[in-house]
Scaffold this active site. Sequence first.
Site, PDB file in Angstrom:
ATOM      1  N   CYS A 112       1.111 -34.369  16.636  1.00  0.00           N
ATOM      2  CA  CYS A 112       1.165 -35.269  15.475  1.00  0.00           C
ATOM      3  C   CYS A 112       1.975 -36.531  15.760  1.00  0.00           C
ATOM      4  CB  CYS A 112       1.703 -34.532  14.266  1.00  0.00           C
ATOM      5  SG  CYS A 112       0.807 -33.006  13.972  1.00  0.00           S
ATOM      6  N   HIS A 250       3.877 -39.438   9.336  1.00  0.00           N
ATOM      7  CA  HIS A 250       2.768 -38.534   9.610  1.00  0.00           C
ATOM      8  C   HIS A 250       2.420 -37.794   8.322  1.00  0.00           C
ATOM      9  CE1 HIS A 250       0.338 -35.319  10.972  1.00  0.00           C
ATOM     10  NE2 HIS A 250       1.297 -34.415  10.994  1.00  0.00           N
ATOM     11  N   ASN A 280      -4.005 -33.063   6.876  1.00  0.00           N
ATOM     12  CA  ASN A 280      -3.222 -33.370   8.078  1.00  0.00           C
ATOM     13  C   ASN A 280      -4.187 -33.570   9.250  1.00  0.00           C
ATOM     14  OD1 ASN A 280      -1.702 -33.254  10.411  1.00  0.00           O
ATOM     15  ND2 ASN A 280      -0.413 -31.558   9.745  1.00  0.00           N
TER      16      ASN A 280
HETATM   17  N1  COA Z   1      -3.179 -19.722  -0.286  1.00  0.00           N
HETATM   18  C1  COA Z   1      -2.506 -18.791  -0.963  1.00  0.00           C
HETATM   19  N2  COA Z   1      -1.439 -18.155  -0.464  1.00  0.00           N
HETATM   20  C2  COA Z   1      -1.042 -18.498   0.760  1.00  0.00           C
HETATM   21  C3  COA Z   1      -1.708 -19.465   1.528  1.00  0.00           C
HETATM   22  C4  COA Z   1      -2.819 -20.091   0.953  1.00  0.00           C
HETATM   23  N3  COA Z   1      -3.518 -21.044   1.598  1.00  0.00           N
HETATM   24  N4  COA Z   1      -1.077 -19.614   2.712  1.00  0.00           N
HETATM   25  C5  COA Z   1      -0.053 -18.749   2.704  1.00  0.00           C
HETATM   26  N5  COA Z   1      -0.036 -18.078   1.528  1.00  0.00           N
HETATM   27  C6  COA Z   1       0.891 -17.050   1.078  1.00  0.00           C
HETATM   28  C7  COA Z   1       1.505 -16.293   2.232  1.00  0.00           C
HETATM   29  O1  COA Z   1       0.650 -15.245   2.655  1.00  0.00           O
HETATM   30  C8  COA Z   1       2.760 -15.763   1.610  1.00  0.00           C
HETATM   31  O2  COA Z   1       2.454 -14.640   0.834  1.00  0.00           O
HETATM   32  P1  COA Z   1       3.420 -13.357   0.829  1.00  0.00           P
HETATM   33  O3  COA Z   1       4.719 -13.877   0.283  1.00  0.00           O
HETATM   34  O4  COA Z   1       2.711 -12.418  -0.058  1.00  0.00           O
HETATM   35  O5  COA Z   1       3.509 -12.943   2.258  1.00  0.00           O
HETATM   36  C9  COA Z   1       3.174 -16.878   0.657  1.00  0.00           C
HETATM   37  O6  COA Z   1       1.992 -17.666   0.439  1.00  0.00           O
HETATM   38  C10 COA Z   1       4.264 -17.736   1.181  1.00  0.00           C
HETATM   39  O7  COA Z   1       3.921 -18.117   2.515  1.00  0.00           O
HETATM   40  P2  COA Z   1       4.794 -19.083   3.335  1.00  0.00           P
HETATM   41  O8  COA Z   1       4.147 -19.350   4.655  1.00  0.00           O
HETATM   42  O9  COA Z   1       6.203 -18.579   3.335  1.00  0.00           O
HETATM   43  O10 COA Z   1       4.675 -20.375   2.432  1.00  0.00           O
HETATM   44  P3  COA Z   1       5.577 -21.650   2.362  1.00  0.00           P
HETATM   45  O11 COA Z   1       6.187 -21.742   1.029  1.00  0.00           O
HETATM   46  O12 COA Z   1       6.447 -21.784   3.561  1.00  0.00           O
HETATM   47  O13 COA Z   1       4.472 -22.806   2.463  1.00  0.00           O
HETATM   48  C11 COA Z   1       3.534 -24.281   4.083  1.00  0.00           C
HETATM   49  C12 COA Z   1       3.637 -22.847   3.610  1.00  0.00           C
HETATM   50  C13 COA Z   1       2.665 -24.305   5.339  1.00  0.00           C
HETATM   51  C14 COA Z   1       2.851 -25.106   2.991  1.00  0.00           C
HETATM   52  C15 COA Z   1       4.963 -24.812   4.348  1.00  0.00           C
HETATM   53  O14 COA Z   1       5.683 -23.936   5.176  1.00  0.00           O
HETATM   54  C16 COA Z   1       4.936 -26.149   4.978  1.00  0.00           C
HETATM   55  O15 COA Z   1       4.637 -27.138   4.344  1.00  0.00           O
HETATM   56  N6  COA Z   1       5.271 -26.232   6.274  1.00  0.00           N
HETATM   57  C17 COA Z   1       5.140 -27.417   7.054  1.00  0.00           C
HETATM   58  C18 COA Z   1       3.857 -27.267   7.764  1.00  0.00           C
HETATM   59  C19 COA Z   1       3.288 -28.552   8.230  1.00  0.00           C
HETATM   60  O16 COA Z   1       3.118 -29.478   7.492  1.00  0.00           O
HETATM   61  N7  COA Z   1       2.959 -28.540   9.514  1.00  0.00           N
HETATM   62  C20 COA Z   1       2.329 -29.575  10.170  1.00  0.00           C
HETATM   63  C21 COA Z   1       3.373 -30.446  10.760  1.00  0.00           C
HETATM   64  S1  COA Z   1       2.655 -31.365  11.990  1.00  0.00           S
END
Ligand code: COA
Length: 323
Positions: A112, A250, A280
Site C-alpha cells: 500500500c 492511503h 482499499n
Molecule cells: N462481517 C461480519 N463480521 C465480521 C466480518 C465481516 N466482514 N469480518 C470479521 N467479522 C467478525 C469476526 O469474525 C469477529 O467475530 P467474533 O468476535 O465472533 O470472532 C468480529 O467480527 C470482530 O473481528 P475483528 O477482526 O476483531 O474486527 P475488528 O473490529 O478488528 O475490525 C477490521 C476488523 C479489519 C475492520 C479492523 O481490524 C481494521 O480496520 N484493520 C485495519 C485493516 C486495514 O485497513 N488493512 C489494510 C491496511 S493496508
Amino acid sequence: MIRSRIIGFERALPPFTVTNDDLAEIVDTSDEWISSRTGIHKRHLAVDQNTSDLCIIAADKLIKKAGWNPLSVDLIVLGTVSPDYTTPSTACLVQEALGCKNAFCFDLAAACSGFIYSLSVADKFIKAGEVKRAIVLGGETLSKITDWSDRSTCVLFGDGAGGVLLEAAEEGGILFEDIHSDGSRGMALTAGYRANKSPYYKAEPKSSEFIDMNGREVFTFATRKVPESINRVLEQSGMTMDDISYVVLHQANTRINEVIARKLKAPAEKFFSNIDKIGNTSGASVPIALAKMNEEGLLKKGDKILISGFGGGLTWATMLIEL
Ligand code: COA
C-alpha cells in the site's frame, strides 16, 4: 537543484461494482458491519482486466493529455503487489502498449506504500540527472489474491490503477519525504505466497497465496506510524498543517484515517476520502484519490499536499508535494 515536477493525475477503474449487500450474498456479513468498521460501501472489481490493462488506460490518458511523445519517456515505475506476471514486469507491459521504447521499466513491491515508494525512486533518477521524464503508476487487481470465502478480508479490497507523470524542472514537485519499512512485522499482512511445487521440495507451505491480515495489528501500526511520519515531513519542511491544502492518506479504512487526523489535530476536511466507493486498492489508492480530486477541481497550482501510504511489509511513506 533539479526537482521532479508532477504533471497530470489519472485513474482507471474496472466498470463492474460490487456493493456490501452483494457481498452479503457470498459471505456471512452485512452492509452495517462493513460500512461501520471500514467506511466502505462498494468497490470496483475486474471481470476481464488484469493489472496491466488498468495501468495502460491510466498511463495512456496521462501521456495523451500532457501531449508527451511516448519516445520521450525515460522511465516507467509501477507499484504493485498483483502484477500480471513475475516477468515481464507490468511496467514493461505498459511500455509495450504505449510505445515508450526508450524507457527502462520495472515494478516495485511495497504494497500500500507502493506508489509513494515508486515516486521516490523515480524522483531520485530525475534528481541524479539520469531521467527527464517518467511515468509513475500504482495498479492492483487485488481480487485475484483475495480469499473470497474469508469475510474478514474479502470485504475490504478493490481493483484499480492510477498515476502521474514526473518531469525534471527547476521548482515545485516532490519537496520532502519520509520512508520506512519494518520487516519484523511483515507477517501481520501477507499475500501471494508461492509454494514450491518442485518434486524435490519437502517443506510445507508457510503461508497462503491469498491476502491474510491481522487487522488489529495493522490498525495499531498505521495509527501510530503515519502521524509520526507526517510530523517528521512537516518538521523537515518547516511547515505546519496550515500550509497544507490536503492530506491524501492511503485509502484503507475510514476509521484509521479519522484517528490519524485526530492525532495530527488537523481538520477532517483536509483529509480527502473516496474509500466509500473504491475500497482499499493498495498501491493504487493514493493516485486514484489524487485523480478524483483533480476531476473535482480540488487541486490548484502551488498547493502543497501531503500524501502517505502504509501497509504490507510493513512499509510506510509520506511525501510533501507542491503542485
Ligand atoms: N462481517 C461480519 N463480521 C465480521 C466480518 C465481516 N466482514 N469480518 C470479521 N467479522 C467478525 C469476526 O469474525 C469477529 O467475530 P467474533 O468476535 O465472533 O470472532 C468480529 O467480527 C470482530 O473481528 P475483528 O477482526 O476483531 O474486527 P475488528 O473490529 O478488528 O475490525 C477490521 C476488523 C479489519 C475492520 C479492523 O481490524 C481494521 O480496520 N484493520 C485495519 C485493516 C486495514 O485497513 N488493512 C489494510 C491496511 S493496508
